[in-house]
Design an enzyme around this catalytic site. Structure first.
Site, PDB file in Angstrom:
ATOM      1  N   ASP A   1      39.999  41.158 -43.059  1.00  0.00           N
ATOM      2  CA  ASP A   1      41.411  41.955 -43.190  1.00  0.00           C
ATOM      3  C   ASP A   1      42.235  40.745 -43.938  1.00  0.00           C
ATOM      4  O   ASP A   1      41.910  39.368 -44.125  1.00  0.00           O
ATOM      5  CB  ASP A   1      41.826  42.179 -41.845  1.00  0.00           C
ATOM      6  CG  ASP A   1      42.849  43.208 -41.982  1.00  0.00           C
ATOM      7  OD1 ASP A   1      43.757  43.413 -43.213  1.00  0.00           O
ATOM      8  OD2 ASP A   1      43.517  43.880 -41.095  1.00  0.00           O
TER       9      ASP A   1
HETATM   10  C1  BGC Z   1      45.639  45.522 -42.625  1.00  0.00           C
HETATM   11  C2  BGC Z   1      44.659  46.358 -43.341  1.00  0.00           C
HETATM   12  C3  BGC Z   1      44.823  46.389 -44.618  1.00  0.00           C
HETATM   13  C4  BGC Z   1      45.394  45.353 -45.539  1.00  0.00           C
HETATM   14  C5  BGC Z   1      45.455  45.249 -46.903  1.00  0.00           C
HETATM   15  C6  BGC Z   1      46.469  44.373 -43.477  1.00  0.00           C
HETATM   16  O1  BGC Z   1      47.768  44.028 -42.993  1.00  0.00           O
HETATM   17  O2  BGC Z   1      45.580  45.351 -41.343  1.00  0.00           O
HETATM   18  O3  BGC Z   1      44.262  47.436 -42.640  1.00  0.00           O
HETATM   19  O4  BGC Z   1      43.960  47.310 -45.457  1.00  0.00           O
HETATM   20  O5  BGC Z   1      46.535  44.651 -44.856  1.00  0.00           O
HETATM   21  O6  BGC Z   1      46.641  45.817 -47.437  1.00  0.00           O
END
Ligand code: BGC
Length: 767
Positions: free
Chosen positions: A280
């Protein structure tokens, strides 16, 4: 001595890579069949670059754990991989998210727009219990990705809805792992049918947002295997997502992104996952540990991670074999991408047709919770008074990375008007004034970071006696909309999020009183992303429609149901409890609605001082084990407000001739469904199974299969078939650490909800 050895072996490995580089650095270019050759031709520096992304342009001059905003490839995508032109390796574009594609709708010096369709949120899609429909939503989303040049979408989100307060429940499907995994598979299959990829997330146990970057989920292996990992197991086996996103949190002391057991032994060795794992955004703390664990790609990518990978190989703490394996997985992703295969995207997806898909999907996932006959509205109803600020500012989806930049959102007021009703002017003008006095109807924040922080909505006002009197006399019926929004990075609070506010309670009471005194009906529409308290007020209105956050066509979809153009057929993918404390998980869940932002900072400090742990913030005990959602309520015999799988229709159905038999190593369950009411409709059949006596404790019943009828006319029947295997009946034995299917007599329970079992068929599983 040991250090010397590591240094020495590191040097040997380094020598091995550079010597290979020399021999292979000729004019080769990546193709589908020469990935190993390319791996050999890459320098260590290039390999390290491929394992981290291209970084994220900061909005404040430094990195922050927010949603992405890359300018490379597709504006507003969340990130990319690194291109290595000398070997013909292009970058791959990664963009959010679970309710539709999230990219920037406009670009500098470009007159074109790049809007995407806001589909209903994941929870609504699961409420359809219709895999074909979800697959078509996936196929439509995949087409938008293809035409906008996005290779991998960061979704679907598929964590278990462990507690109603999790701020990202709207992105997730269900409290049940089988429903989660089956809906996720349909979504992934639909998206990937376009030749673009998915990233199922957040693997695993990211069940709260509070301190999500540091929280340690402490959970038994049985609860993991049966509840929290099962959905992922299903999606991997049924749909092979191109990628999996590891979660921020720790699991039993180890960050998910560092967790070899999770990412290699379970995901790949046990389940046969063939794709790539990415972190993530800014997830994980140790680049070397991540590659070693099988977390191939680190997004959005930091220079320090690249340095750490190179240093790790040089000093022997990171094996070049592991690096090569991960590099290979990145290249395998690259060669699958449409751009690599010569696809020229047109930036012109058919958004009109896609909006129609969103509208239909939304109507299929809305759930009729109460109805004393008020719905569908009779033809006498012409002028409708709309109460509640959300009626005029409908919520298409939750905020944060799961938010979509859609061109428009149809409000309830607009949907009602589009359906031919008159929106009561007297009430509308009260709300216009209220909005005006409070700064107008808020616009969606353009900046992704602010979209994460600000999910607060304008509170309700209680209509005065005069306002109500004028509304009642000038309208035929009333609708009250209750709205809830939430964002990534924040959990709900019990007070004012789960519970209705005092103003909401008072509004429902007074509107219902006044309309009922005049013999007129009131419908409550819930434009919410997760579970709220309903017991205290649900009997006041004549009908309650759970519309969820239904995407950009939301107002039209609600009107389709209120008018009777569509007969509701959605069913709850989770339980609505009487009280929050009824959930077994609530004692081990933060109930204050804390946000990550401040806690993340304190978390960094605490991370270095593991002796100062704070319950439910630094760590969360999953003491309830497998007793999540209906498994708990059912076992304890607790009264709920609405049970798992519940939902009303404008017609009635009967089940008959249920049967279970064995054929070709599978269990085949059949049942006949007849429409016994007065209008055409669809019904979901939920197949729960009760296990025989065992040496381990088991839930009373668990969902093992489900299906939905086509639209069946009054008096018409349809025979439905569902299948499951012995393995599907297994429990994860805590002492033996393996899946065991007990022999004995099982009961197949054919239900219209977990509490409404209409047919029961015993079947015998021999040793
Ligand atoms: C989130 C993810 C997301 C990623 C990219 C993170 O803050 O937890 O779900 O895909 O950001 O935007």
């Amino acid at each position: 001595m040991k250090k010397l050895f590591i240094l020495f072996s590191g040097m040997v490995m380094l020598f091995a890579c550079t010597s290979q580089d020399k021999t292979n650095s000729a004019e080769i270019k990546l193709n589908k069949n020469n990935i190993d050759e390319i791996v050999n031709a890459l320098t260590l520096d290039e390999k390290a670059s491929l394992l981290i992304g291209t970084g994220m342009k900061s909005m404040m001059g430094k990195s922050h754990p927010a949603v992405g905003s890359t300018q490379l490839g597709v504006n507003g995508a969340a990130g990319t991989t690194v291109a290595i032109p000398r070997l013909g390796i292009p970058f791959v574009v990664l963009a959010d998210g679970p309710a539709g594609l999230r990219i920037s709708p406009t670009r500098k010096n470009d007159e074109n727009t790049y809007y995407c369709t806001a589909f209903p949120v994941g929870t609504l899609l699961a409420s359809t219990w219709d895999t074909a429909l979800v697959e078509s939503v996936g196929a439509t989303t995949g087409n938008e990705m293809l035409e906008y040049g996005v290779d991998v979408i960061l979704g679907p989100g598929m964590n278990i809805q462990r507690n109603p307060l999790c701020g990202r429940n709207f992105e997730y499907f269900s409290e049940d792992p089988y429903l989660t995994g089956t809906i996720a598979s349909a979504m992934v299959n639909g998206i990937q049918s376009n030749g673009v990829g998915t990233s199922v997330k957040h693997f695993a146990l990211n069940n709260q947002e509070t301190n999500r970057n540091f929280n340690d989920a402490r959970v038994s292996e049985r609860a993991m295997r049966e509840i929290y990992l099962k959905g992922y197991e299903i999606v991997v086996k049924d749909a092979q997502p191109w990628t999996v996103m590891s979660s921020y949190n720790k699991i039993n002391g180890t960050y998910a992104a560092h967790n070899h057991w999770l990412l290699t032994e379970v995901l790949r060795d046990d389940w046969g996952f063939e794709g790539l794992v990415m972190t993530d955004w800014f997830g994980g703390r140790d680049a070397v540990a991540q590659v070693t664990a099988g977390n191939d790609l680190q997004e959005p990518g930091r220079k320090s991670q690249k340095k750490a990978i190179i240093k790790g190989v040089e000093n022997g703490t990171l094996s070049i074999k592991d690096v090569n394996t991960s590099v290979k997985r990145v290249l395998e992703l690259v060669v699958k991408s449409p751009g690599f295969n010569g696809y020229k995207h047109n930036n012109k997806p058919d958004l009109k047709t896609h909006a129609a898909v969103a509208r239909q999907a939304a109507t299929e996932g809305m759930i009729l919770l109460e109805n004393n006959g008020a719905l569908p509205f009779s033809i006498e109803i012409k002028n409708i008074a709309l109460f509640g600020t959300t009626s005029y500012d409908f919520i298409s989806g939750g905020m944060g990375s799961g938010d979509v930049n859609e061109e428009y959102t149809v409000s309830l007021a607009e949907g009602i008007a589009n359906a031919g009703y008159t929106v009561n002017e007297s009430v509308k003008s009260d709300y216009d004034k209220y909005y005006e006095d409070n700064g107008g109807v808020p616009k969606k924040p353009k900046n992704a970071l602010f979209s994460m922080i600000n999910s607060e909505r304008l509170g309700e006002f209680i209509p005065s006696e005069e306002q109500l009197a004028s509304a009642v006399s000038s309208s035929d019926a009333a609708i009250i909309t209750i709205g809830r929004n939430t964002t990534e990075g924040k959990d709900h609070a019990e007070k004012d999020d789960f519970l209705l506010t005092n103003a909401e309670q008072a509004m429902i009471k007074s509107v219902c009183n006044e309309y009922h005194n005049a013999g007129k009906q009131v419908v409550v529409v819930l434009n919410i992303g997760g579970v709220i308290e309903t017991t205290s007020w649900k009997n006041l209105p004549d009908a309650v429609l759970l519309a969820w956050q239904a995407g950009q066509e939301g107002g039209n979809s609600v009107a389709d149901i209120l008018k009777g153009n569509v007969n509701p057929s959605g069913k709850l993918p989770m339980t609505f409890p009487v009280a929050l404390s009824d959930h077994a998980s609530t004692v081990n869940f933060p109930t204050e609605g804390a946000s990550i932002s401040l806690l993340a900072i304190t978390g960094i400090k605490k991370d270095k001082k593991p002796d100062k742990y704070v319950r439910n913030i630094d760590y969360t005990e999953y003491e309830e084990g497998i007793y999540v959602g209906y498994r708990h309520f059912d076992k304890k015999g607790l009264k709920v407000s609405y049970p798992f799988g519940y939902g009303l229709s404008y017609t009635t159905f009967a089940f008959s001739d249920a049967n279970v038999e064995r054929s070709g190593g599978m269990w085949i369950a059949t049942v006949n469904v007849t429409n016994t009411g007065k209008v055409a409709g669809k019904e979901v059949v939920e197949l729960y199974v009760s296990a025989p006596e065992s040496d381990i404790d088991k839930p009373n019943r668990e969902l093992k299969a489900f299906t939905k009828t086509k639209t069946i006319a009054q008096g018409e029947s349809q025979t439905l078939t569902m299948t499951f295997t012995d393995y599907d009946l297994a429990s994860f034995h805590p002492d033996k650490s393996e899946w065991i299917t007990d022999a004995g007599t099982y009961q197949a329970l054919f239900g219209a909800s977990v509490e409404n079992i209409l047919q029961t068929v015993p079947f015998e599983l021999m040793k």
